[in-house]
Motif scaffolding. Structure first.
Motif, PDB file in Angstrom:
ATOM      1  N   GLY A   1       0.498  -0.740   0.204  1.00  0.00           N
ATOM      2  CA  GLY A   1      -0.148  -0.140  -0.280  1.00  0.00           C
ATOM      3  C   GLY A   1       1.049   1.397  -0.428  1.00  0.00           C
ATOM      4  N   GLN A   2      -0.156   2.771  -0.265  1.00  0.00           N
ATOM      5  CA  GLN A   2       0.452   3.622   0.309  1.00  0.00           C
ATOM      6  C   GLN A   2       1.819   3.906   1.210  1.00  0.00           C
TER       7      GLN A   2
ATOM      8  N   ASP B   1      -2.910 -13.099   4.467  1.00  0.00           N
ATOM      9  CA  ASP B   1      -4.340 -12.497   4.627  1.00  0.00           C
ATOM     10  C   ASP B   1      -4.812 -12.013   5.701  1.00  0.00           C
ATOM     11  N   ILE B   2      -4.348 -10.692   6.231  1.00  0.00           N
ATOM     12  CA  ILE B   2      -4.531 -10.210   7.864  1.00  0.00           C
ATOM     13  C   ILE B   2      -6.306 -10.910   8.033  1.00  0.00           C
TER      14      ILE B   2
HETATM   15  N1  LIG Z   1      -4.958   6.693   1.818  1.00  0.00           N
HETATM   16  C1  LIG Z   1      -6.280   7.441   2.483  1.00  0.00           C
HETATM   17  O1  LIG Z   1      -6.343   8.575   2.043  1.00  0.00           O
HETATM   18  C2  LIG Z   1      -5.659   7.780   4.419  1.00  0.00           C
HETATM   19  C3  LIG Z   1      -6.472   8.468   4.717  1.00  0.00           C
HETATM   20  C4  LIG Z   1      -6.432   8.405   6.485  1.00  0.00           C
HETATM   21  C5  LIG Z   1      -6.339   7.169   6.581  1.00  0.00           C
HETATM   22  N2  LIG Z   1      -6.211   6.132   5.468  1.00  0.00           N
HETATM   23  C6  LIG Z   1      -5.825   4.676   6.828  1.00  0.00           C
HETATM   24  O2  LIG Z   1      -3.796   4.409   6.440  1.00  0.00           O
HETATM   25  C7  LIG Z   1      -3.434   3.479   6.358  1.00  0.00           C
HETATM   26  C8  LIG Z   1      -2.543   3.090   4.879  1.00  0.00           C
HETATM   27  O3  LIG Z   1      -3.734   3.823   3.985  1.00  0.00           O
HETATM   28  P1  LIG Z   1      -3.008   3.650   2.522  1.00  0.00           P
HETATM   29  O4  LIG Z   1      -3.350   5.003   1.345  1.00  0.00           O
HETATM   30  O5  LIG Z   1      -1.664   2.992   2.270  1.00  0.00           O
HETATM   31  O6  LIG Z   1      -3.915   2.488   1.793  1.00  0.00           O
HETATM   32  P2  LIG Z   1      -3.704   1.237   0.655  1.00  0.00           P
HETATM   33  O7  LIG Z   1      -2.820   2.156  -0.209  1.00  0.00           O
HETATM   34  O8  LIG Z   1      -4.949   1.098   0.224  1.00  0.00           O
HETATM   35  O9  LIG Z   1      -3.064   0.024   1.774  1.00  0.00           O
HETATM   36  C9  LIG Z   1      -4.070  -0.452   2.147  1.00  0.00           C
HETATM   37  C10 LIG Z   1      -2.676  -2.139   1.899  1.00  0.00           C
HETATM   38  O10 LIG Z   1      -3.519  -3.290   2.464  1.00  0.00           O
HETATM   39  C11 LIG Z   1      -3.898  -4.848   2.303  1.00  0.00           C
HETATM   40  N3  LIG Z   1      -4.976  -5.115   2.195  1.00  0.00           N
HETATM   41  C12 LIG Z   1      -6.519  -4.895   2.145  1.00  0.00           C
HETATM   42  N4  LIG Z   1      -7.037  -6.155   2.705  1.00  0.00           N
HETATM   43  C13 LIG Z   1      -6.058  -6.758   2.752  1.00  0.00           C
HETATM   44  C14 LIG Z   1      -5.821  -8.057   3.860  1.00  0.00           C
HETATM   45  N5  LIG Z   1      -7.288  -8.983   3.816  1.00  0.00           N
HETATM   46  N6  LIG Z   1      -5.163  -8.663   3.763  1.00  0.00           N
HETATM   47  C15 LIG Z   1      -3.419  -8.583   3.923  1.00  0.00           C
HETATM   48  N7  LIG Z   1      -3.866  -7.091   3.034  1.00  0.00           N
HETATM   49  C16 LIG Z   1      -4.587  -6.056   2.702  1.00  0.00           C
HETATM   50  C17 LIG Z   1      -4.041  -3.704   0.711  1.00  0.00           C
HETATM   51  O11 LIG Z   1      -4.232  -4.961  -1.118  1.00  0.00           O
HETATM   52  P3  LIG Z   1      -4.270  -5.001  -1.825  1.00  0.00           P
HETATM   53  O12 LIG Z   1      -3.311  -4.129  -2.687  1.00  0.00           O
HETATM   54  O13 LIG Z   1      -4.022  -6.514  -2.104  1.00  0.00           O
HETATM   55  O14 LIG Z   1      -5.454  -4.637  -1.605  1.00  0.00           O
HETATM   56  C18 LIG Z   1      -2.964  -2.842   0.434  1.00  0.00           C
HETATM   57  O15 LIG Z   1      -1.680  -2.790  -0.144  1.00  0.00           O
HETATM   58  C19 LIG Z   1      -5.241   2.296   6.387  1.00  0.00           C
HETATM   59  O16 LIG Z   1      -5.700   2.150   7.269  1.00  0.00           O
HETATM   60  C20 LIG Z   1      -6.183   3.771   5.734  1.00  0.00           C
HETATM   61  O17 LIG Z   1      -7.163   3.497   6.454  1.00  0.00           O
HETATM   62  C21 LIG Z   1      -5.441   6.311   4.370  1.00  0.00           C
END
Ligand SMILES: NC(=O)c1ccc[n+]([C@@H]2O[C@H](COP(=O)([O-])OP(=O)(O)OC[C@H]3O[C@@H](n4cnc5c(N)ncnc54)[C@H](OP(=O)(O)O)[C@@H]3O)[C@@H](O)[C@H]2O)c1
Length: 301
Positions: A13-14, A43-44
């Motif tokens: 993820g990001q 897979d968590i």
């Molecule tokens: N993006 C935003 O604007 C934002 C804003 C506020 C807070 N946040 C929080 O910040 C955190 C990081 O966000 P991010 O933008 O880095 O998210 P992201 O880019 O969507 O990355 C999330 C990662 O989690 C993985 N994932 C999803 N389901 C999973 C599972 N069952 N088992 C293992 N891995 C799994 C995804 O894998 P796949 O790619 O294979 O699905 C993805 O690589 C998250 O908690 C999010 O809620 C994000």
């Protein structure tokens, strides 16, 4: 003697990508061995696999950067959102509780309803207005109940980086195609670079006794429209986009999405409580830095 293990979930993820790319220069790298897993490795949401994996690995600290983040799709995939954002988090928290492991869990401004007019403090009442927000709040609650004195919840907002999918990259793409972009001007929040968030998390982990809820963003109080204008301005300066693109402000009512989003979700930063934790160069400087990274074609800095 081998170093204790820090397990990073969501490595693709990001946040996960940036955290792992920064690892070599992180203040944690001398203290921990980093083990990083993506969904393909673990897979968590699979409770059997998670328990087995954690027992075999025996981490000392877990950074849970994995999440179901598809905000609109969550409205129709409630079960998927809750399985990752609530139940999987409960599983991690339970294991951490049973095995004296620290857990750093990432959450979101979407736990708030957006009706406030002043920044939300870590103690403000949560009241999510979307399935995604509700599932993230449910995860927070499990961390707080299983790990009341050691769990760390970091709420952030408007996360972006040069990796993955995010508003900044979408705007750049559309504007580089010379498109007229419509952007909502009545939703206000604070952008956060995955780089500054990653540094903040590293400092939290390094700090003995850090626990509870923290808010971290790059500061500022701006609408998505204003953010898009900034992306355009810096993008033109860096020659990433042409001056032909235009941005039209629209209202949330004009721009319908499946999930409701908070109209105001500025987070009051935690540095007031922990002054050594939260220095950030500010949202404009961070935006420029990420855009420079994109211009350099760099896969990370
Ligand atoms: N993006 C935003 O604007 C934002 C804003 C506020 C807070 N946040 C929080 O910040 C955190 C990081 O966000 P991010 O933008 O880095 O998210 P992201 O880019 O969507 O990355 C999330 C990662 O989690 C993985 N994932 C999803 N389901 C999973 C599972 N069952 N088992 C293992 N891995 C799994 C995804 O894998 P796949 O790619 O294979 O699905 C993805 O690589 C998250 O908690 C999010 O809620 C994000």
């Amino acid at each position: 003697m081998s170093r204790p293990i820090l397990l990073l979930t969501g490595r693709n993820g990001q946040l996960g990508t940036v955290f792992s790319k920064q690892w070599e220069t992180s203040l944690l790298s001398g203290r921990y061995e980093l083990v990083q897993v993506g969904r393909d490795d673990l897979d968590i949401a699979d409770s059997y696999e998670v328990k087995k994996y954690l027992s075999d690995l025996s981490p000392t600290c877990i950074l849970n950067a994995a999440a179901y983040t598809r905000v609109d799709e969550a409205e129709f995939n409630r079960e998927s959102a809750y399985s990752v954002n609530e139940r999987a988090v409960g599983l991690l928290a339970g294991w951490c509780d049973d095995n004296s492991c620290r857990l750093v869990h990432i959450s979101t401004d979407f736990v708030f309803n957006g009706e406030a007019t002043l920044p939300y403090s870590v103690d403000s009442k949560t009241d999510p207005i979307s399935v995604y927000g509700a599932s993230k709040r449910a995860g927070e609650r499990l961390v707080a109940s299983r790990l009341p004195s050691s769990g760390i919840i970091v709420r952030t907002s408007w996360l972006y980086s040069e990796h993955g999918q995010n508003f900044v990259k979408t705007m750049l793409r559309l504007m580089s195609e010379g498109r007229d972009v419509r952007v909502v001007s009545d939703q206000v929040g604070s952008p956060t670079s995955a780089h500054t968030l990653s540094n903040f998390i590293a400092r939290l982990i390094a700090k003995d006794g850090a626990a509870g809820v923290y808010h971290f963003t790059d500061g500022g109080e701006l609408s998505w429209y204003k953010f898009a204008v900034a992306i355009r301005e810096i993008g033109i300066e860096l020659d990433l986009i042409s001056e032909q693109s235009t941005i039209t402000p629209v209202t949330t009512a004009d721009y319908s999405t499946a999930a409701r989003r908070p109209a105001y979700s500025v987070l009051e930063l935690s540095p007031s409580e922990c002054p050594d934790l939260g220095d950030t160069p500010g949202w404009w400087a961070e935006l420029r830095s990420v855009l420079e990274c994109i211009k350099a074609g760099s896969s990370g800095r």
